[in-house]
Design an enzyme around this catalytic site. Structure first.
Site, PDB file in Angstrom:
ATOM      1  N   GLY A 193       0.819  -1.216   0.000  1.00 61.29           N
ATOM      2  CA  GLY A 193       0.000   0.000   0.000  1.00 61.29           C
ATOM      3  C   GLY A 193       0.850   1.261   0.000  1.00 61.29           C
ATOM      4  N   GLN A 194       0.202   2.381  -0.332  1.00 62.39           N
ATOM      5  CA  GLN A 194       0.962   3.630  -0.477  1.00 62.39           C
ATOM      6  C   GLN A 194       1.569   4.097   0.847  1.00 62.39           C
ATOM      7  OE1 GLN A 194      -1.202   7.035  -1.895  1.00 62.39           O
ATOM      8  NE2 GLN A 194      -3.179   6.317  -1.210  1.00 62.39           N
ATOM      9  N   LYS A 231     -14.384   1.326   8.866  1.00 62.95           N
ATOM     10  CA  LYS A 231     -13.243   2.004   9.496  1.00 62.95           C
ATOM     11  C   LYS A 231     -13.624   2.525  10.887  1.00 62.95           C
ATOM     12  CE  LYS A 231      -9.664   2.865   8.012  1.00 62.95           C
ATOM     13  NZ  LYS A 231      -8.367   2.123   8.102  1.00 62.95           N
ATOM     14  N   ALA A 282      -5.471  -1.811   4.997  1.00 62.03           N
ATOM     15  CA  ALA A 282      -6.923  -1.646   5.071  1.00 62.03           C
ATOM     16  C   ALA A 282      -7.563  -2.049   3.760  1.00 62.03           C
ATOM     17  CB  ALA A 282      -7.278  -0.188   5.377  1.00 62.03           C
ATOM     18  N   TYR A 283      -8.857  -2.327   3.844  1.00 53.18           N
ATOM     19  CA  TYR A 283      -9.682  -2.488   2.652  1.00 53.18           C
ATOM     20  C   TYR A 283     -10.102  -1.071   2.264  1.00 53.18           C
ATOM     21  CZ  TYR A 283     -13.491  -4.109  -0.346  1.00 53.18           C
ATOM     22  OH  TYR A 283     -14.314  -4.342  -1.416  1.00 53.18           O
ATOM     23  N   ASP A 322     -11.339  10.267   7.233  1.00 52.80           N
ATOM     24  CA  ASP A 322     -12.398  11.286   7.246  1.00 52.80           C
ATOM     25  C   ASP A 322     -13.768  10.699   6.894  1.00 52.80           C
ATOM     26  OD1 ASP A 322     -11.175  10.768   4.717  1.00 52.80           O
ATOM     27  OD2 ASP A 322     -12.173  12.510   3.863  1.00 52.80           O
ATOM     28  N   TYR A 342     -17.400   1.449   3.606  1.00 50.18           N
ATOM     29  CA  TYR A 342     -15.986   1.662   3.939  1.00 50.18           C
ATOM     30  C   TYR A 342     -15.864   2.483   5.224  1.00 50.18           C
ATOM     31  CZ  TYR A 342     -11.417   3.998   3.878  1.00 50.18           C
ATOM     32  OH  TYR A 342     -10.198   4.528   4.241  1.00 50.18           O
TER      33      TYR A 342
HETATM   34  N1  LIG Z   1      -6.244   6.161   0.425  1.00 45.40           N
HETATM   35  C1  LIG Z   1      -6.811   7.187   1.023  1.00 45.40           C
HETATM   36  O1  LIG Z   1      -7.175   8.167   0.400  1.00 45.40           O
HETATM   37  C2  LIG Z   1      -6.987   7.182   2.506  1.00 45.40           C
HETATM   38  C3  LIG Z   1      -6.580   6.138   3.291  1.00 45.40           C
HETATM   39  N2  LIG Z   1      -6.791   6.159   4.647  1.00 45.40           N
HETATM   40  C4  LIG Z   1      -6.343   5.057   5.473  1.00 45.40           C
HETATM   41  O2  LIG Z   1      -4.934   5.053   5.440  1.00 45.40           O
HETATM   42  C5  LIG Z   1      -4.436   3.729   5.583  1.00 45.40           C
HETATM   43  C6  LIG Z   1      -3.453   3.437   4.459  1.00 45.40           C
HETATM   44  O3  LIG Z   1      -4.166   3.534   3.235  1.00 45.40           O
HETATM   45  P1  LIG Z   1      -3.435   3.446   1.815  1.00 45.40           P
HETATM   46  O4  LIG Z   1      -1.983   3.313   1.986  1.00 45.40           O
HETATM   47  O5  LIG Z   1      -3.984   4.547   0.994  1.00 45.40           O
HETATM   48  O6  LIG Z   1      -4.073   2.086   1.288  1.00 45.40           O
HETATM   49  P2  LIG Z   1      -3.761   1.276  -0.051  1.00 45.40           P
HETATM   50  O7  LIG Z   1      -5.063   0.961  -0.657  1.00 45.40           O
HETATM   51  O8  LIG Z   1      -2.702   1.942  -0.843  1.00 45.40           O
HETATM   52  O9  LIG Z   1      -3.127  -0.043   0.567  1.00 45.40           O
HETATM   53  C7  LIG Z   1      -3.851  -0.873   1.413  1.00 45.40           C
HETATM   54  C8  LIG Z   1      -2.929  -1.913   1.964  1.00 45.40           C
HETATM   55  O10 LIG Z   1      -3.672  -2.791   2.789  1.00 45.40           O
HETATM   56  C9  LIG Z   1      -3.328  -4.092   2.438  1.00 45.40           C
HETATM   57  N3  LIG Z   1      -4.387  -5.020   2.744  1.00 45.40           N
HETATM   58  C10 LIG Z   1      -5.622  -5.091   2.233  1.00 45.40           C
HETATM   59  N4  LIG Z   1      -6.281  -6.136   2.743  1.00 45.40           N
HETATM   60  C11 LIG Z   1      -5.429  -6.761   3.599  1.00 45.40           C
HETATM   61  C12 LIG Z   1      -5.506  -7.892   4.445  1.00 45.40           C
HETATM   62  N5  LIG Z   1      -6.603  -8.659   4.490  1.00 45.40           N
HETATM   63  N6  LIG Z   1      -4.436  -8.214   5.180  1.00 45.40           N
HETATM   64  C13 LIG Z   1      -3.320  -7.488   5.128  1.00 45.40           C
HETATM   65  N7  LIG Z   1      -3.170  -6.421   4.360  1.00 45.40           N
HETATM   66  C14 LIG Z   1      -4.223  -6.044   3.598  1.00 45.40           C
HETATM   67  C15 LIG Z   1      -3.051  -4.037   0.958  1.00 45.40           C
HETATM   68  O11 LIG Z   1      -2.317  -5.154   0.587  1.00 45.40           O
HETATM   69  P3  LIG Z   1      -2.517  -5.826  -0.879  1.00 45.40           P
HETATM   70  O12 LIG Z   1      -1.934  -4.849  -1.831  1.00 45.40           O
HETATM   71  O13 LIG Z   1      -1.792  -7.076  -0.731  1.00 45.40           O
HETATM   72  O14 LIG Z   1      -4.007  -5.997  -1.040  1.00 45.40           O
HETATM   73  C16 LIG Z   1      -2.251  -2.757   0.905  1.00 45.40           C
HETATM   74  O15 LIG Z   1      -0.928  -2.975   1.289  1.00 45.40           O
HETATM   75  C17 LIG Z   1      -5.677   2.834   5.612  1.00 45.40           C
HETATM   76  O16 LIG Z   1      -6.015   2.598   6.950  1.00 45.40           O
HETATM   77  C18 LIG Z   1      -6.755   3.693   4.977  1.00 45.40           C
HETATM   78  O17 LIG Z   1      -8.049   3.335   5.434  1.00 45.40           O
HETATM   79  C19 LIG Z   1      -7.353   7.223   5.283  1.00 45.40           C
HETATM   80  C20 LIG Z   1      -7.771   8.303   4.554  1.00 45.40           C
HETATM   81  C21 LIG Z   1      -7.596   8.382   3.117  1.00 45.40           C
HETATM   82  C1  LIG Z   2     -11.292  10.207 -11.076  1.00 45.05           C
HETATM   83  C2  LIG Z   2     -12.284  11.277 -10.741  1.00 45.05           C
HETATM   84  C3  LIG Z   2     -12.789  11.396  -9.454  1.00 45.05           C
HETATM   85  N1  LIG Z   2     -13.680  12.368  -9.140  1.00 45.05           N
HETATM   86  C4  LIG Z   2     -14.167  12.486  -7.749  1.00 45.05           C
HETATM   87  C5  LIG Z   2     -14.712  11.247  -7.085  1.00 45.05           C
HETATM   88  C6  LIG Z   2     -14.463  11.523  -5.617  1.00 45.05           C
HETATM   89  O1  LIG Z   2     -15.525  12.316  -5.099  1.00 45.05           O
HETATM   90  C7  LIG Z   2     -13.180  12.350  -5.644  1.00 45.05           C
HETATM   91  C8  LIG Z   2     -11.931  11.564  -5.307  1.00 45.05           C
HETATM   92  O2  LIG Z   2     -11.850  10.383  -6.084  1.00 45.05           O
HETATM   93  P1  LIG Z   2     -11.255   9.051  -5.468  1.00 45.05           P
HETATM   94  O3  LIG Z   2     -11.586   7.938  -6.384  1.00 45.05           O
HETATM   95  O4  LIG Z   2      -9.845   9.267  -5.101  1.00 45.05           O
HETATM   96  O5  LIG Z   2     -12.153   8.953  -4.178  1.00 45.05           O
HETATM   97  P2  LIG Z   2     -12.114   7.963  -2.960  1.00 45.05           P
HETATM   98  O6  LIG Z   2     -11.558   6.661  -3.387  1.00 45.05           O
HETATM   99  O7  LIG Z   2     -13.439   8.018  -2.345  1.00 45.05           O
HETATM  100  O8  LIG Z   2     -11.064   8.632  -1.954  1.00 45.05           O
HETATM  101  C9  LIG Z   2     -11.143   8.272  -0.600  1.00 45.05           C
HETATM  102  O9  LIG Z   2     -10.448   7.071  -0.386  1.00 45.05           O
HETATM  103  C10 LIG Z   2     -10.619   6.562   0.914  1.00 45.05           C
HETATM  104  C11 LIG Z   2      -9.779   5.295   1.022  1.00 45.05           C
HETATM  105  C12 LIG Z   2     -10.452   7.551   1.993  1.00 45.05           C
HETATM  106  O10 LIG Z   2     -10.215   7.191   3.145  1.00 45.05           O
HETATM  107  C13 LIG Z   2     -10.792   8.998   1.720  1.00 45.05           C
HETATM  108  O11 LIG Z   2     -10.075   9.900   2.535  1.00 45.05           O
HETATM  109  C14 LIG Z   2     -10.630   9.387   0.274  1.00 45.05           C
HETATM  110  O12 LIG Z   2      -9.288   9.657  -0.072  1.00 45.05           O
HETATM  111  O13 LIG Z   2     -13.072  12.888  -6.967  1.00 45.05           O
HETATM  112  C15 LIG Z   2     -14.116  13.278 -10.103  1.00 45.05           C
HETATM  113  O14 LIG Z   2     -14.935  14.184  -9.819  1.00 45.05           O
HETATM  114  N2  LIG Z   2     -13.624  13.191 -11.381  1.00 45.05           N
HETATM  115  C16 LIG Z   2     -12.720  12.221 -11.742  1.00 45.05           C
HETATM  116  O15 LIG Z   2     -12.320  12.156 -12.931  1.00 45.05           O
END
Ligand SMILES: NC(=O)C1=CN([C@@H]2O[C@H](COP(=O)(O)OP(=O)(O)OC[C@H]3O[C@@H](n4cnc5c(N)ncnc54)[C@H](OP(=O)(O)O)[C@@H]3O)[C@@H](O)[C@H]2O)C=CC1
Ligand SMILES: Cc1cn([C@H]2C[C@H](O)[C@@H](COP(=O)(O)OP(=O)(O)O[C@H]3O[C@@H](C)C(=O)[C@@H](O)[C@H]3O)O2)c(=O)[nH]c1=O
Ligand SMILES: [Mg+2]
Length: 296
Positions: A10-11, A129, A60-61, A102, A125
């Protein structure tokens, strides 16, 4: 310290695996199948094997729309899995940093959300969380639940990379301008966690440094504002950029409803941990330097 990161690809997990060793920590990042949050026995085995002095849960999922159809999978990872990891940390007597979102809020408040505000997730989701936050804090008093938002960085998939990809493919993009929040770069989250960990390792249960904290970037914007800044900086780096239109949420239908207000009030983490929100425009610039090269 010996630190276990839950999550590998994950990122945020990858950013932490880059950042934490720079403070001299010994870091093990584990994902599926060795550490599968949906399989509690693997969680226990992984923790026993690594014998960490601190745990960061970056797994996370995160598929927001897909979660609407996969409720059980989302809850298994984000709620039960997070709770299982916290129980292991409690058993070892080590601190846990758990990352949340959030999307636990309904977005109807007209000011930034504080840690005291009532939650009310609008999708599966967010609900999973929120259940994870509660499970973590119930299982282990020496936990930090770090709520962040709109996470981006150089690793993995995120909105920044989606904009760069779609912007290169299409002449015009439409992005929602009525969802408010702030991007948070993984480098800044990793920096905050790096700063917290030594203090948490020394702090007893009941210490104010544990509990719920908000951390996003600054200043607040909208997804459209974020996209506009991405393309402004990309153009400065010589990239062809699309025409960008501002649309409303109603014009961008999705399975899960997103909060209109995702703004997190970040004063508490500043007061308690001395961590300030980073300017996401600078962090974006740093990420673009890596992803596409420096400005011309
Ligand atoms: N992305 C966002 O915009 C936001 C994310 N967050 C939170 O931040 C944290 C990090 O998110 P981010 O880095 O973006 O997530 P990513 O989607 O980039 O990565 C998620 C990670 O979780 C792993 N994972 C998923 N399912 C399982 C499982 N069953 N067991 C072990 N590992 C698993 C994935 O592994 P694999 O690749 O193998 O599936 C991957 O490494 C999370 O808690 C997320 O909820 C909060 C706000 C915004
Ligand atoms: C790709 C795209 C998205 N959007 C909108 C959809 C959405 O409302 C917003 C962001 O798109 P995303 O697909 O990144 O949205 P989303 O996956 O819902 O992002 C969220 O992910 C989870 C894991 C979190 O925890 C949140 O904080 C948040 O980052 O932009 C557009 O309006 N135009 C576009 O071309
Ligand atoms: Mg997404």
């Amino acid at each position: 310290m010996r630190i276990l990161i839950a999550g590998r690809s994950g990122q945020l997990a990858r950013e932490l695996a880059d950042r934490l060793p720079r403070d001299g920590h010994e870091v093990t990042a584990l994902g599926q199948p060795e550490l599968d949050l949906a399989a509690p026995d693997t969680v226990r085995r992984a923790v026993e094997q690594v014998a960490p002095e601190a745990i960061v849960n970056a797994a996370a999922y995160t598929a927001v729309d897909r979660a609407e159809d996969e409720r059980d999978a989302a809850f298994a990872v984000n709620a039960a899995g997070a709770g299982a990891l916290a129980a292991e940390a409690a058993r070892l007597g080590i601190p846990l940093v758990h990352v949340s979102t959030d999307y636990v809020f309904d977005g109807n408040k007209d000011a930034p959300y504080t840690e005291e505000d009532a939650t009310g997730p609008t999708g599966v989701y967010g609900a999973s969380k929120l259940a994870g936050e509660e499970a973590v804090l119930r299982a282990h008093p020496r936990s930090v639940v770090l709520r962040t938002a709109w996470v981006c960085g150089v690793h993995g998939n995120n909105f920044l990379k989606t904009m760069l990809r779609l912007g290169a493919e299409r002449p015009k993009l439409s992005v929602v301008a009525d969802q408010h929040g702030a991007p948070t770069f993984t480098a800044d989250i990793a920096e905050a966690i790096a700063r917290m960990l030594p203090a948490l390792a020394a702090a007893p249960a009941g210490d104010p440094r544990f509990g719920l904290f908000h951390l996003s970037g600054a200043p607040y914007t909208t997804w459209h504002g974020f996209a506009a800044e991405i393309f402004r900086q990309a153009e400065n780096r010589g990239h062809k950029v699309p025409e960008l239109a501002a649309i409303g949420t109603a014009d961008y239908p999705t399975k899960a409803r997103r909060p209109a207000n995702s703004r997190l009030d970040c004063h508490k983490i500043q007061q308690v941990h001395g961590i300030r929100p980073a300017d996401w425009r600078q962090s974006l610039s740093n990420s673009l330097d890596t992803l596409t090269g420096p400005p011309r």
